[in-house]
Design an enzyme around this catalytic site. Structure first.
Site, PDB file in Angstrom:
ATOM      1  N   ARG A 104     -21.816  -9.832  -8.586  1.00  0.00           N
ATOM      2  CA  ARG A 104     -20.448 -10.113  -8.163  1.00  0.00           C
ATOM      3  C   ARG A 104     -19.467  -9.055  -8.644  1.00  0.00           C
ATOM      4  O   ARG A 104     -18.589  -8.618  -7.883  1.00  0.00           O
ATOM      5  CB  ARG A 104     -20.023 -11.500  -8.659  1.00  0.00           C
ATOM      6  CG  ARG A 104     -18.600 -11.924  -8.296  1.00  0.00           C
ATOM      7  CD  ARG A 104     -18.178 -11.556  -6.888  1.00  0.00           C
ATOM      8  NE  ARG A 104     -19.120 -11.956  -5.867  1.00  0.00           N
ATOM      9  CZ  ARG A 104     -19.178 -11.448  -4.658  1.00  0.00           C
ATOM     10  NH1 ARG A 104     -18.357 -10.457  -4.312  1.00  0.00           N
ATOM     11  NH2 ARG A 104     -20.057 -11.887  -3.774  1.00  0.00           N
ATOM     12  N   LYS A 139       2.236   1.171  -5.805  1.00  0.00           N
ATOM     13  CA  LYS A 139       2.102  -0.260  -5.493  1.00  0.00           C
ATOM     14  C   LYS A 139       0.616  -0.634  -5.511  1.00  0.00           C
ATOM     15  O   LYS A 139      -0.002  -0.916  -4.491  1.00  0.00           O
ATOM     16  CB  LYS A 139       2.742  -0.563  -4.141  1.00  0.00           C
ATOM     17  CG  LYS A 139       4.244  -0.304  -4.131  1.00  0.00           C
ATOM     18  CD  LYS A 139       4.842  -0.504  -2.746  1.00  0.00           C
ATOM     19  CE  LYS A 139       6.338  -0.205  -2.756  1.00  0.00           C
ATOM     20  NZ  LYS A 139       6.945  -0.326  -1.408  1.00  0.00           N
ATOM     21  N   LYS A 171      15.101   7.623  -7.368  1.00  0.00           N
ATOM     22  CA  LYS A 171      15.237   6.638  -6.289  1.00  0.00           C
ATOM     23  C   LYS A 171      16.704   6.220  -6.129  1.00  0.00           C
ATOM     24  O   LYS A 171      17.580   6.650  -6.885  1.00  0.00           O
ATOM     25  CB  LYS A 171      14.366   5.424  -6.605  1.00  0.00           C
ATOM     26  CG  LYS A 171      12.890   5.768  -6.839  1.00  0.00           C
ATOM     27  CD  LYS A 171      12.131   5.944  -5.568  1.00  0.00           C
ATOM     28  CE  LYS A 171      11.791   4.608  -4.960  1.00  0.00           C
ATOM     29  NZ  LYS A 171      10.981   4.756  -3.726  1.00  0.00           N
ATOM     30  N   GLU A 201      15.103  10.622  -3.441  1.00  0.00           N
ATOM     31  CA  GLU A 201      15.146   9.791  -2.232  1.00  0.00           C
ATOM     32  C   GLU A 201      16.533   9.834  -1.609  1.00  0.00           C
ATOM     33  O   GLU A 201      17.543   9.767  -2.319  1.00  0.00           O
ATOM     34  CB  GLU A 201      14.798   8.349  -2.607  1.00  0.00           C
ATOM     35  CG  GLU A 201      14.930   7.341  -1.471  1.00  0.00           C
ATOM     36  CD  GLU A 201      14.654   5.921  -1.961  1.00  0.00           C
ATOM     37  OE1 GLU A 201      13.502   5.655  -2.327  1.00  0.00           O
ATOM     38  OE2 GLU A 201      15.602   5.110  -1.981  1.00  0.00           O
ATOM     39  N   ASP A 222      13.917   8.070   3.310  1.00  0.00           N
ATOM     40  CA  ASP A 222      13.577   6.653   3.242  1.00  0.00           C
ATOM     41  C   ASP A 222      14.089   5.869   4.447  1.00  0.00           C
ATOM     42  O   ASP A 222      15.279   5.919   4.774  1.00  0.00           O
ATOM     43  CB  ASP A 222      14.149   6.043   1.962  1.00  0.00           C
ATOM     44  CG  ASP A 222      13.615   4.641   1.703  1.00  0.00           C
ATOM     45  OD1 ASP A 222      12.396   4.440   1.820  1.00  0.00           O
ATOM     46  OD2 ASP A 222      14.429   3.750   1.396  1.00  0.00           O
TER      47      ASP A 222
END
Length: 285
Positions: A104, A139, A171, A201, A222
């Site tokens: 597994r 992410k 960002k 960004e 973006d």
């Protein structure tokens, strides 16, 4: 392009932690209860109903090795290979208990990483007629970033930052706190070392004009439409790398790539990739 080499220490650490989680305090009591200690078996790991891109063989091998070092694991393909439904990617021979106890964990790593590699390959194929490269993001599944980013490479994609210390990526929230595009860029340039790249960004072409005036290594465009991206690429004129990001999907990535951007970052490669179904089939020897 050759694949990076997975860090063997990270592989062992991750697989050992997964086995510790699975074995608990008493180990595989089902195999202990039903299978004689001396029983031996042969097994294959095979793809089920879907084709895919292979990633994660080293982790699967390590699972069997840590459970029983006497097990023989033979890879029949290599990470980065494409396979068809029913394809056999590995054979294992030795203690039946050992094979079943490691099964597994080995399949969990393989299924997850093949899923990431396979989804990445679909994106990469969709933009293969352009210069754009598909990139992953941060992410990722906590604890599995190195392996998921490796799987992206197996699928034909490229890696973005591995962590917050790889590069400066300014960002929108950084810009808001810093007081604007130019103050943020100037502060970053004053802080970063000569080997650290700076990316920023922008949401609008007006912000892009500020970036072009001040300078950066990469600009992240973006949530722009293909038309806006084309205009941005024309404004940049090759002075810095252009990266598109934000809500990229398989049905939109082709148009984004055709705008002329250099990079397209896709969070879905790691946060939404479905696990690919591979299974272990065993026969007594």
């Amino acid at each position: 392009m050759p694949l990076p080499v997975l860090n063997s220490l990270l592989v062992e650490q991750a697989v050992r932690a997964a086995l510790d989680e699975d074995f608990g305090r008493a180990g595989d009591i089902t195999s202990q209860a039903t299978i004689p200690a001396e029983a031996r078996a042969k097994a294959v790991i095979a793809a089920r109903k879907k084709p895919g891109a292979l990633a994660g063989l080293e982790l699967a091998k390590k699972a069997f090795e840590l459970v029983d070092p006497s097990l023989c694991f033979e890879a029949l393909a290599a990470d980065g290979d494409r396979f068809s439904p029913g394809a056999i990617v590995a054979r294992i021979e030795g203690s039946a208990r050992g094979i079943l106890s490691a099964e597994r964990v080995a399949l969990n790593f393989l299924g997850r990483m093949c899923g990431v590699a396979t989804l990445t390959s679909h994106y990469a194929q969709a933009v293969a007629h352009t210069k754009a490269k598909i990139c992953c993001t941060r992410k990722t599944t906590p604890g599995l970033r190195a392996f998921e980013k490796y799987a992206v490479r197996c699928g034909g994609g490229m890696n973005h930052r591995f962590g917050l210390d790889d590069a400066v990526l300014i960002k929108d929230n950084h810009i808001a706190v810093a007081g604007g595009v130019i103050p943020a860029l100037r502060a970053a340039k004053g802080f970063a070392g000569h080997l650290v790249k700076i990316e920023i960004e922008v949401d609008t072409l007006d912000q892009l004009r500020e970036v072009l005036a001040e300078g950066a290594d990469v600009v992240l465009l973006d949530n722009m439409s293909p038309e806006q991206l084309r205009a941005a690429v024309a404004m940049i004129g090759g002075r810095m790398l252009a990266e598109a990001s934000g809500g990229v999907a398989l049905d939109s990535v082709k148009a984004i790539a055709e705008s002329g951007v250099d990079l397209i970052s896709v969070g879905a490669l790691t946060h939404s990739a479905p696990v690919l179904d591979l299974g272990l089939d065993i026969e007594m020897s």
